[in-house]
Scaffold this active site. Structure first.
Site, mmCIF file in Angstrom:
data_model
loop_
_atom_site.group_PDB
_atom_site.id
_atom_site.type_symbol
_atom_site.label_atom_id
_atom_site.label_comp_id
_atom_site.label_asym_id
_atom_site.label_seq_id
_atom_site.Cartn_x
_atom_site.Cartn_y
_atom_site.Cartn_z
ATOM 1 N N PRO A 54 0.827 -1.217 0.000
ATOM 2 C CG PRO A 54 -0.820 -1.583 1.603
ATOM 3 C CD PRO A 54 0.504 -2.115 1.107
ATOM 4 C CB SER A 55 1.173 4.222 0.785
ATOM 5 O OG SER A 55 -0.049 4.274 1.469
ATOM 6 N NE ARG A 56 1.672 4.272 -6.857
ATOM 7 C CZ ARG A 56 1.490 4.746 -8.063
ATOM 8 N NH1 ARG A 56 2.456 5.355 -8.649
ATOM 9 N NH2 ARG A 56 0.352 4.582 -8.686
ATOM 10 C CG LEU A 57 5.081 3.164 1.699
ATOM 11 C CD1 LEU A 57 4.628 3.356 3.145
ATOM 12 C CD2 LEU A 57 6.217 4.131 1.372
ATOM 13 C CG HIS A 58 5.967 -0.932 -4.168
ATOM 14 N ND1 HIS A 58 4.631 -1.187 -3.984
ATOM 15 C CD2 HIS A 58 6.038 0.095 -5.051
ATOM 16 C CE1 HIS A 58 3.923 -0.361 -4.741
ATOM 17 N NE2 HIS A 58 4.754 0.437 -5.393
#
Ligand SMILES: Cc1cc2nc3c(=O)[nH]c(=O)nc-3n(C[C@H](O)[C@H](O)[C@H](O)COP(=O)(O)O)c2cc1C
Length: 201
Positions: free
Chosen positions: A178-182
């Protein structure tokens, strides 16, 4: 926080687990779980990319089959380096592999070729992969010629059709979050083991 990646020290085993997961996804959601983008480079350093299918993976590396006289075949034999990228969209997973190129053994290639459908075996002879066709009939004519040549007989493996093995030097696992906190876990070959690090997404 302990990431799932921290539990792995063998990237090949980690890849195999993910590939098994991908293969268990219904075909209407993931039609080609073994498909990956293969990046090669020519003698000028110009890159090119296309999709191929993974046929084997073990501690030695990642194997696929093709025509050694195709564009990719010539580039792989020349540069002896390649990059691969898998994307299993339903799993939100990407795996990137970079490494050295080896050819598989004749016995390995023969065994895989023998397992292919007869039509694919005929096609391996008929297709001058990556070469220009002078007329739209060329391919059908060549297929008919090969079918006639091997009528009632086993189709042998063409000498120019075989496998490549990418021996990985670097493997990166990307997991969408989520939130591009890959999460990005990189394994870099170090002697007989692997150096691990996590990258910012
Ligand atoms: C889903 C898919 C799977 C493919 N699998 C292979 C393969 O395993 N081997 C192969 O030589 N070409 C395969 N191709 C065709 C390649 O993408 C490419 O068109 C062909 O190999 C010629 O590439 P080149 O001119 O760069 O050598 C596949 C294409 C698609 C779309």
């Amino acid at each position: 926080m302990t990431s799932r990646a921290a539990q792995h020290d063998d990237p090949i085993a980690r890849f195999q687990t993910l590939l098994d997961d991908a293969k268990s996804i219904p075909r209407d959601r993931l039609p080609e779980p073994t498909a990956f983008a293969l990046g090669t480079v020519d003698e000028r350093g110009h890159p090119s990319v296309r999709i191929v299918l993974l046929k084997a993976v073990d501690d030695r590396g990642f194997v696929f089959y093709t025509n050694y006289e195709s564009r990719k075949g010539r580039e792989l034999l020349g540069a002896k380096r390649a990059a691969m990228c898998f994307h299993w969209q339903p799993m939100e997973v990407q795996v990137r592999v970079e490494g050295l190129v080896e050819t598989v053994s004749e016995a390995e290639a023969d065994a895989y070729f023998a397992s292919r459908a007869r039509g694919s075996q005929i096609g391996a002879w008929a297709s001058l992969q990556s070469q220009s066709m002078s007329s739209d009939d060329d391919l059908d004519r060549r297929v008919a010629e090969v079918e006639a040549r091997y009528a009632g007989a086993v189709v042998p493996r063409p000498p120019h059709w075989s496998g490549f093995r990418i021996v990985p030097e670097r493997i990166e696992f990307w997991k969408g979050m989520p939130s591009r906190l890959h999460v990005r876990n990189v394994y870099t070959r170090q002697g007989s083991g692997w150096l691990t690090e996590r990258l910012y997404p």
